[in-house]
Design a protein around this motif. Structure first.
Motif, mmCIF file in Angstrom:
data_model
loop_
_atom_site.group_PDB
_atom_site.id
_atom_site.type_symbol
_atom_site.label_atom_id
_atom_site.label_comp_id
_atom_site.label_asym_id
_atom_site.label_seq_id
_atom_site.Cartn_x
_atom_site.Cartn_y
_atom_site.Cartn_z
ATOM 1 N N VAL A 187 37.877 24.751 -33.684
ATOM 2 C CA VAL A 187 39.062 24.080 -34.189
ATOM 3 C C VAL A 187 39.729 23.376 -33.014
ATOM 4 O O VAL A 187 40.098 24.009 -32.041
ATOM 5 C CB VAL A 187 40.034 25.092 -34.835
ATOM 6 N N ARG A 188 39.846 22.050 -33.100
ATOM 7 C CA ARG A 188 40.389 21.293 -31.973
ATOM 8 C C ARG A 188 41.205 20.101 -32.455
ATOM 9 O O ARG A 188 41.136 19.706 -33.603
ATOM 10 C CB ARG A 188 39.270 20.833 -31.054
ATOM 11 N N VAL A 189 41.941 19.547 -31.521
ATOM 12 C CA VAL A 189 42.757 18.361 -31.807
ATOM 13 C C VAL A 189 41.901 17.134 -31.555
ATOM 14 O O VAL A 189 41.166 17.072 -30.582
ATOM 15 C CB VAL A 189 43.987 18.322 -30.872
ATOM 16 N N ARG A 190 42.010 16.165 -32.430
ATOM 17 C CA ARG A 190 41.343 14.887 -32.222
ATOM 18 C C ARG A 190 42.402 13.812 -32.205
ATOM 19 O O ARG A 190 43.277 13.795 -33.057
ATOM 20 C CB ARG A 190 40.347 14.609 -33.340
ATOM 21 N N GLY A 191 42.330 12.925 -31.249
ATOM 22 C CA GLY A 191 43.336 11.894 -31.076
ATOM 23 C C GLY A 191 43.536 11.018 -32.291
ATOM 24 O O GLY A 191 44.651 10.628 -32.612
ATOM 25 N N ARG A 192 42.465 10.717 -33.014
ATOM 26 C CA ARG A 192 42.629 9.801 -34.134
ATOM 27 C C ARG A 192 43.235 10.465 -35.369
ATOM 28 O O ARG A 192 43.529 9.807 -36.346
ATOM 29 C CB ARG A 192 41.313 9.134 -34.488
ATOM 30 N N ASP A 193 43.431 11.797 -35.331
ATOM 31 C CA ASP A 193 44.091 12.479 -36.441
ATOM 32 C C ASP A 193 45.608 12.415 -36.325
ATOM 33 O O ASP A 193 46.314 12.706 -37.279
ATOM 34 C CB ASP A 193 43.669 13.957 -36.503
ATOM 35 N N GLU A 194 46.119 12.040 -35.164
ATOM 36 C CA GLU A 194 47.562 12.015 -34.964
ATOM 37 C C GLU A 194 48.223 11.047 -35.924
ATOM 38 O O GLU A 194 47.782 9.926 -36.111
ATOM 39 C CB GLU A 194 47.887 11.613 -33.525
ATOM 40 N N GLY A 195 49.301 11.520 -36.535
ATOM 41 C CA GLY A 195 50.070 10.665 -37.429
ATOM 42 C C GLY A 195 49.540 10.586 -38.842
ATOM 43 O O GLY A 195 50.209 10.034 -39.707
ATOM 44 N N GLN A 196 48.366 11.101 -39.119
ATOM 45 C CA GLN A 196 47.837 11.043 -40.474
ATOM 46 C C GLN A 196 48.522 12.103 -41.324
ATOM 47 O O GLN A 196 48.674 13.240 -40.913
ATOM 48 C CB GLN A 196 46.325 11.261 -40.492
ATOM 49 N N ARG A 197 48.926 11.686 -42.509
ATOM 50 C CA ARG A 197 49.616 12.590 -43.418
ATOM 51 C C ARG A 197 48.936 12.530 -44.775
ATOM 52 O O ARG A 197 48.628 11.450 -45.272
ATOM 53 C CB ARG A 197 51.080 12.184 -43.556
ATOM 54 N N LEU A 198 48.714 13.712 -45.355
ATOM 55 C CA LEU A 198 48.101 13.809 -46.673
ATOM 56 C C LEU A 198 49.076 14.499 -47.609
ATOM 57 O O LEU A 198 49.584 15.576 -47.297
ATOM 58 C CB LEU A 198 46.797 14.611 -46.607
ATOM 59 N N GLY A 199 49.331 13.891 -48.747
ATOM 60 C CA GLY A 199 50.230 14.474 -49.731
ATOM 61 C C GLY A 199 49.464 15.219 -50.803
ATOM 62 O O GLY A 199 48.243 15.116 -50.924
ATOM 63 N N ALA A 200 50.193 15.952 -51.618
ATOM 64 C CA ALA A 200 49.585 16.735 -52.699
ATOM 65 C C ALA A 200 48.860 15.839 -53.694
ATOM 66 O O ALA A 200 47.835 16.230 -54.254
ATOM 67 C CB ALA A 200 50.668 17.551 -53.401
ATOM 68 N N ASP A 201 49.355 14.623 -53.898
ATOM 69 C CA ASP A 201 48.717 13.697 -54.834
ATOM 70 C C ASP A 201 47.313 13.305 -54.388
ATOM 71 O O ASP A 201 46.410 13.154 -55.201
ATOM 72 C CB ASP A 201 49.577 12.450 -55.031
#
Length: 137
Positions: free
Chosen positions: A28-42
């Motif tokens: 389990v690690r941090v990836r730079g391109r995941d920063e700022g991505q948000r996923l909603g319940a929809d």
């Protein structure tokens, strides 16, 4: 003699690649391109957890996906406020492409607001998932 040297070199390189690949799989690690991505319940097809959400991308014939489902289910039951959502990668190709999911299982750890804070490719270890949840809260 040259053929033997080439064979030994190929075996050494393949073995080194195998060791590195095995050690990185499931971490389990941090990836730079995941920063700022948000996923909603929809978009996820289920409600977000109060504290964190574990999103698993799976496919029908993936053996490690079944073990990952079990591990994430146990973690969700163990840690209050954590939800586990499993997504069929083949049925949600637009989301797979957007999030750059290259293999299954891929696990995303989301905070309470739905922001991606961690990612694991391959079958994660239970202790690593619990540790990642500490950063999501």
């Amino acid at each position: 003699m040259t053929g033997l040297m080439v064979c030994v070199a190929v075996l050494a390189v393949a073995s080194a690649y195998g060791v590195v690949h095995r050690r990185r799989s499931g971490r389990v690690r941090v990836r730079g391109r995941d920063e700022g991505q948000r996923l909603g319940a929809d978009r996820l097809g289920g409600a977000l957890g109060e504290r964190a959400t574990l999103v698993q991308f799976s496919s029908a014939f993936c053996a490690p996906c079944r073990a990952t489902r079990r591990i994430l289910g146990e973690v969700a039951d163990l840690v209050p406020g954590v939800t586990h959502i499993e997504i069929d990668a083949e049925a949600h190709l637009d989301l797979v492409r957007e999030l750059a999911v290259l293999k299954t299982p891929t696990v995303l750890v989301l905070d309470a607001d739905g922001h991606v804070v961690r990612r694991a490719t391959g079958q994660p270890r239970k202790a690593d998932v619990i540790a990642a949840l500490g950063e999501a809260v």
